[in-house]
Design a protein around this motif. Sequence first.
Motif, PDB file in Angstrom:
ATOM      1  N   GLY A  23      11.073   8.372  13.356  1.00  0.00           N
ATOM      2  CA  GLY A  23      10.805   7.603  12.150  1.00  0.00           C
ATOM      3  C   GLY A  23      10.157   8.431  11.068  1.00  0.00           C
ATOM      4  O   GLY A  23      10.495   8.320   9.879  1.00  0.00           O
ATOM      5  N   TRP A  24       9.217   9.289  11.483  1.00  0.00           N
ATOM      6  CA  TRP A  24       8.548  10.146  10.495  1.00  0.00           C
ATOM      7  C   TRP A  24       9.525  11.130   9.858  1.00  0.00           C
ATOM      8  O   TRP A  24       9.501  11.337   8.633  1.00  0.00           O
ATOM      9  N   THR A  35       7.592   3.433   8.221  1.00  0.00           N
ATOM     10  CA  THR A  35       7.219   4.770   7.773  1.00  0.00           C
ATOM     11  C   THR A  35       7.198   4.814   6.251  1.00  0.00           C
ATOM     12  O   THR A  35       7.887   4.036   5.585  1.00  0.00           O
ATOM     13  N   ASP A  36       6.412   5.724   5.696  1.00  0.00           N
ATOM     14  CA  ASP A  36       6.318   5.844   4.244  1.00  0.00           C
ATOM     15  C   ASP A  36       5.922   7.257   3.860  1.00  0.00           C
ATOM     16  O   ASP A  36       5.570   8.075   4.711  1.00  0.00           O
ATOM     17  N   ARG A  37       5.957   7.533   2.569  1.00  0.00           N
ATOM     18  CA  ARG A  37       5.631   8.865   2.051  1.00  0.00           C
ATOM     19  C   ARG A  37       4.284   8.901   1.349  1.00  0.00           C
ATOM     20  O   ARG A  37       4.028   9.777   0.534  1.00  0.00           O
ATOM     21  N   GLY A  38       3.405   8.004   1.652  1.00  0.00           N
ATOM     22  CA  GLY A  38       2.075   8.059   1.077  1.00  0.00           C
ATOM     23  C   GLY A  38       1.508   6.663   0.903  1.00  0.00           C
ATOM     24  O   GLY A  38       2.241   5.677   0.944  1.00  0.00           O
ATOM     25  N   PRO A  39       0.183   6.578   0.727  1.00  0.00           N
ATOM     26  CA  PRO A  39      -0.779   7.678   0.573  1.00  0.00           C
ATOM     27  C   PRO A  39      -1.434   8.165   1.863  1.00  0.00           C
ATOM     28  O   PRO A  39      -2.253   9.062   1.848  1.00  0.00           O
ATOM     29  N   GLY A  40      -1.073   7.569   2.995  1.00  0.00           N
ATOM     30  CA  GLY A  40      -1.690   7.970   4.256  1.00  0.00           C
ATOM     31  C   GLY A  40      -3.003   7.255   4.499  1.00  0.00           C
ATOM     32  O   GLY A  40      -3.545   6.568   3.629  1.00  0.00           O
ATOM     33  N   GLY A  74       1.457  10.348   4.165  1.00  0.00           N
ATOM     34  CA  GLY A  74       2.185   9.180   4.635  1.00  0.00           C
ATOM     35  C   GLY A  74       1.806   8.772   6.041  1.00  0.00           C
ATOM     36  O   GLY A  74       0.998   9.430   6.711  1.00  0.00           O
ATOM     37  N   THR A  75       2.410   7.662   6.475  1.00  0.00           N
ATOM     38  CA  THR A  75       2.069   7.047   7.758  1.00  0.00           C
ATOM     39  C   THR A  75       3.333   6.563   8.454  1.00  0.00           C
ATOM     40  O   THR A  75       4.261   6.085   7.799  1.00  0.00           O
ATOM     41  N   TYR A 122       0.779  -1.233   0.000  1.00  0.00           N
ATOM     42  CA  TYR A 122       0.000   0.000   0.000  1.00  0.00           C
ATOM     43  C   TYR A 122       0.816   1.292   0.000  1.00  0.00           C
ATOM     44  O   TYR A 122       0.266   2.349  -0.282  1.00  0.00           O
ATOM     45  N   ALA A 123       2.093   1.223   0.345  1.00  0.00           N
ATOM     46  CA  ALA A 123       2.825   2.453   0.625  1.00  0.00           C
ATOM     47  C   ALA A 123       3.714   2.885  -0.538  1.00  0.00           C
ATOM     48  O   ALA A 123       3.988   2.129  -1.468  1.00  0.00           O
ATOM     49  N   THR A 124       4.191   4.118  -0.427  1.00  0.00           N
ATOM     50  CA  THR A 124       5.184   4.688  -1.338  1.00  0.00           C
ATOM     51  C   THR A 124       6.452   4.963  -0.546  1.00  0.00           C
ATOM     52  O   THR A 124       6.398   5.572   0.520  1.00  0.00           O
ATOM     53  N   ASP A 125       7.603   4.519  -1.079  1.00  0.00           N
ATOM     54  CA  ASP A 125       8.891   4.719  -0.404  1.00  0.00           C
ATOM     55  C   ASP A 125       8.860   4.178   1.021  1.00  0.00           C
ATOM     56  O   ASP A 125       9.257   4.860   1.974  1.00  0.00           O
ATOM     57  N   GLY A 126       8.437   2.947   1.186  1.00  0.00           N
ATOM     58  CA  GLY A 126       8.367   2.345   2.512  1.00  0.00           C
ATOM     59  C   GLY A 126       9.737   2.112   3.120  1.00  0.00           C
ATOM     60  O   GLY A 126      10.692   1.736   2.441  1.00  0.00           O
ATOM     61  N   LEU A 127       9.843   2.353   4.430  1.00  0.00           N
ATOM     62  CA  LEU A 127      11.077   2.163   5.183  1.00  0.00           C
ATOM     63  C   LEU A 127      10.728   1.517   6.508  1.00  0.00           C
ATOM     64  O   LEU A 127       9.782   1.942   7.180  1.00  0.00           O
ATOM     65  N   LEU A 128      11.494   0.487   6.897  1.00  0.00           N
ATOM     66  CA  LEU A 128      11.259  -0.171   8.171  1.00  0.00           C
ATOM     67  C   LEU A 128      12.547  -0.158   8.978  1.00  0.00           C
ATOM     68  O   LEU A 128      13.597  -0.548   8.480  1.00  0.00           O
TER      69      LEU A 128
END
Length: 335
Positions: free
Chosen positions: A311-312, A72-77, A118-119, A52-58
């Motif tokens: 993280g954000w 954390t990711d940069r979208g879509p929230g 993002g989330t 579901y995410a864009t540019d996901g990072l764990l």
Amino acid sequence: MTGGALAVTAPGHVTRARQLASRAARDAGLPDPDVERVVLATTELATNLVKYATDGLLAVMPTEGRLDVVATDRGPGIEHVSRSMRDGFSTTGTLGVGLGGIRRMADEFDIFSRYGEGTTVLARWHGAVEEAPWGSGLRIGAVLRAAPGETTCGDDWVAAHADGVVTVVLSDGLGHGPAAAEASRSVTAHVRARPEASPSELLAAMDADMGPRRGATVAIAQFHTARSTVSFCGVGNSTVRLVRGDGTHEALVSTPGIVGRRQRSGRRSSPLVRPWDGRGLLVMHTDGVSERWTPADRTDVLAHDPATVAGWLLGTYGRHRDDSGVVVVSGSGTT
């Protein structure tokens, strides 16, 4: 301790995330049932990032007494965060699958999301002792990420306490890779050994002890609980921002130079000292994270757990071409 951060953008990355979390949980001394929960929750978070995410990072970040897993990711929230916590909730284009289950598996859980942006999700597990080793009512969160192509991060941090003093340091070893990591380990070792020493004394000792190592940029914040103050000294280009309980904020400026080169001129003889009322927030990050953000525009995320904030910031403002590190400190009244 074992830990780190990795991009999660393809199905194969889920396996890497699961392996990283399993090693870190065992190295942190968590019991087997908790290790299983860490692995399950991390797998769910990583799977959601891929789907579901864009540019996901764990990021998997062990400290003494606990283990943090931050996705954390940069979208879509997420448009409706409360709905996303319900079991079985899933809407295409949102990060929502399994969040309720992750919350139940973790000892602590936090989530911040801006729809369209993002989330960031935090899942935390405690060891045998739930109280943070630095005590004093402070809450500290951090995230580190190695430069692309590197397995070792040249940025490092530590928090240590003695006699009512908590000292937090963030180091950025020059360059990246093992040599940069060695320089940062030299920095953090001084704080572990003498957390009660003043920031100026610690910087002088680090400068003299760097020897043949590459050198580092260093930011040191020291919290005096009895005085309700925070003292700061820094050398190099780290970004440090103090957000007060009333919402006002200030950039704490470091002295130009490199720790270990012994060529600094105009070195500050005494640290900056500011009030610390327990409702404030101190944010420190290396130049692997852009400084183009302002606390006034991000009061919503700054109210969350320090690890969520870290993280954000890394996920949203990380440059993704260098080592990067973020450390966030809050008083007990912040969250």
